[in-house]
Motif scaffolding. Structure first.
Motif, PDB file in Angstrom:
ATOM      1  N   LEU A   1       0.829  -1.210   0.000  1.00  0.00           N
ATOM      2  CA  LEU A   1       0.000   0.000   0.000  1.00  0.00           C
ATOM      3  C   LEU A   1       0.867   1.266   0.000  1.00  0.00           C
ATOM      4  CD1 LEU A   1      -2.756   1.485   0.367  1.00  0.00           C
ATOM      5  CD2 LEU A   1      -2.482   1.143   2.837  1.00  0.00           C
ATOM      6  N   ALA A   2       0.636   2.106  -0.996  1.00  0.00           N
ATOM      7  CA  ALA A   2       1.258   3.440  -1.026  1.00  0.00           C
ATOM      8  C   ALA A   2       0.167   4.436  -0.657  1.00  0.00           C
ATOM      9  CB  ALA A   2       1.798   3.744  -2.418  1.00  0.00           C
ATOM     10  N   ALA A   3       0.331   5.088   0.497  1.00  0.00           N
ATOM     11  CA  ALA A   3      -0.702   5.995   0.992  1.00  0.00           C
ATOM     12  C   ALA A   3      -0.166   7.419   1.058  1.00  0.00           C
ATOM     13  CB  ALA A   3      -1.155   5.544   2.385  1.00  0.00           C
ATOM     14  N   GLY A   4      -0.958   8.359   0.564  1.00  0.00           N
ATOM     15  CA  GLY A   4      -0.584   9.768   0.611  1.00  0.00           C
ATOM     16  C   GLY A   4      -1.479  10.518   1.580  1.00  0.00           C
TER      17      GLY A   4
ATOM     18  N   GLY B   1       6.318   5.632   7.751  1.00  0.00           N
ATOM     19  CA  GLY B   1       6.056   7.012   7.357  1.00  0.00           C
ATOM     20  C   GLY B   1       7.038   7.957   8.016  1.00  0.00           C
ATOM     21  N   GLY B   2       7.397   9.014   7.300  1.00  0.00           N
ATOM     22  CA  GLY B   2       8.328  10.020   7.822  1.00  0.00           C
ATOM     23  C   GLY B   2       9.414  10.287   6.796  1.00  0.00           C
TER      24      GLY B   2
ATOM     25  N   VAL C   1       2.897   8.687   3.171  1.00  0.00           N
ATOM     26  CA  VAL C   1       3.732   9.769   2.655  1.00  0.00           C
ATOM     27  C   VAL C   1       3.000  11.098   2.791  1.00  0.00           C
ATOM     28  CG1 VAL C   1       4.975  10.596   0.620  1.00  0.00           C
ATOM     29  CG2 VAL C   1       4.657   8.123   0.970  1.00  0.00           C
ATOM     30  N   GLY C   2       3.654  12.076   3.386  1.00  0.00           N
ATOM     31  CA  GLY C   2       3.055  13.397   3.514  1.00  0.00           C
ATOM     32  C   GLY C   2       3.468  14.293   2.358  1.00  0.00           C
TER      33      GLY C   2
ATOM     34  N   ASP D   1       6.243  13.675  -7.598  1.00  0.00           N
ATOM     35  CA  ASP D   1       6.983  13.211  -6.414  1.00  0.00           C
ATOM     36  C   ASP D   1       6.459  11.864  -5.909  1.00  0.00           C
ATOM     37  OD1 ASP D   1       8.509  15.518  -6.414  1.00  0.00           O
ATOM     38  OD2 ASP D   1       7.128  16.586  -5.078  1.00  0.00           O
ATOM     39  N   PHE D   2       5.139  11.674  -6.000  1.00  0.00           N
ATOM     40  CA  PHE D   2       4.547  10.440  -5.442  1.00  0.00           C
ATOM     41  C   PHE D   2       4.751   9.264  -6.391  1.00  0.00           C
ATOM     42  CE2 PHE D   2       0.493   8.498  -3.361  1.00  0.00           C
ATOM     43  CZ  PHE D   2       1.265   7.908  -2.371  1.00  0.00           C
ATOM     44  N   SER D   3       4.724   9.557  -7.675  1.00  0.00           N
ATOM     45  CA  SER D   3       4.818   8.506  -8.673  1.00  0.00           C
ATOM     46  C   SER D   3       6.056   7.602  -8.505  1.00  0.00           C
ATOM     47  CB  SER D   3       4.818   9.180 -10.049  1.00  0.00           C
ATOM     48  OG  SER D   3       4.566   8.249 -11.025  1.00  0.00           O
TER      49      SER D   3
END
Ligand code: PGA
Length: 243
Positions: free
Chosen positions: A5-8, A201-202, A223-224, A232-234
């Motif tokens: 899981l990639a969470a933003g 996270g961090g 990810v914040g 950036d998220f990709s």
């Protein structure tokens, strides 16, 4: 192996104009082999209906409704189209005095509304430096994770407070130590503990994501800052797919 899981977490950022970032990401990752979750501000949740990704809130109240001006219930998030909600983020714990008891009650409210709770835990710098990290993690796990937790209704995010938004990241050994400790503790309480997803996270970025995802018991990231822009998220999503 749980599905990654990639969470933003957009935090208090994002206007309607910024939805283009989500649409760009959706075009690029339409065939993603990992789960992708975006937690925009509550005002944008409904506008995300129809997007390929999972959508989450960033907090919910413990109650389903009532005289709580300004608050949002888990049921309302679900009604707006969310299927996840973050609970116990350190910024909520610090800014709003949320205790483990409150976090557990919010997570239970999320479960009852049919949402998956992303429950956040993590030590402060003082706690890390005084050698209390695993003790703090144990207290937060015992207090914040409700008994009805399953791999379907809960994700746990380990977020050292000192690593959030600072550009500082624990060593890979430190991340591995905490994640394997969390896994072991969960196995004492939950039959399907091996399938509960553990996110780190961090200060996760494209440049450190692959190394972090190679650590045992890291099933993704929360990810914040680096989730706000598709560019950036990709690379973080791609690093997770390749891990
Ligand atoms: P950051 O935030 O990626 O900006 O450090 C992470 C978080 O708070 O979830």
């Amino acid at each position: 192996m749980p599905r990654k899981l990639a969470a933003g977490n957009w935090k208090m950022n994002g206007l309607r104009a910024n939805l283009t970032e989500i649409h760009t990401l959706a075009e690029r990752h339409a065939e993603a082999s990992v789960d992708i979750l975006i937690c925009p501000p509550t005002t944008l949740i409904h506008a995300c209906n129809g997007v390929l990704f999972d959508i989450g809130g960033q907090d919910c109240h413990t109650e389903t409704g009532g005289a709580h001006t300004g608050d949002i219930s888990a049921q309302m998030l679900a009604d707006a189209g969310a299927n996840y909600v973050i609970t116990g983020h350190s910024e909520r714990r610090a800014d709003h005095g949320e205790t483990d008891v409150i976090v557990a009650a919010k997570s239970t409210a999320a479960h009852e509304a049919g949402l998956t709770a992303v429950i956040c835990i993590g030590e402060t710098l003082d706690e890390r430096e005084s050698g209390a990290t695993l003790e703090v993690i144990d207290t937060q796990l015992a207090g914040s994770i409700p008994d009805q937790t399953t791999a379907q209704n809960t994700v746990i995010a380990y977020e050292p407070v000192w690593a959030i938004g600072t550009g500082k990241v624990p060593t890979l050994d430190q991340i591995g130590e905490v994640h394997s400790h969390i896994r072991a503790r969960l196995s004492e309480r939950f039959a399907d503990s091996a399938d509960i997803r553990l996110l780190y996270g961090g200060s996760v970025k494209g440049s450190n994501a692959a190394d972090i995802f190679a650590v045992a018991n890291v099933d993704g990231a929360l990810v914040g800052g680096a989730s706000l822009k598709a560019d950036d998220f990709s690379p973080i999503i791609t690093a997770l797919e390749n891990s």
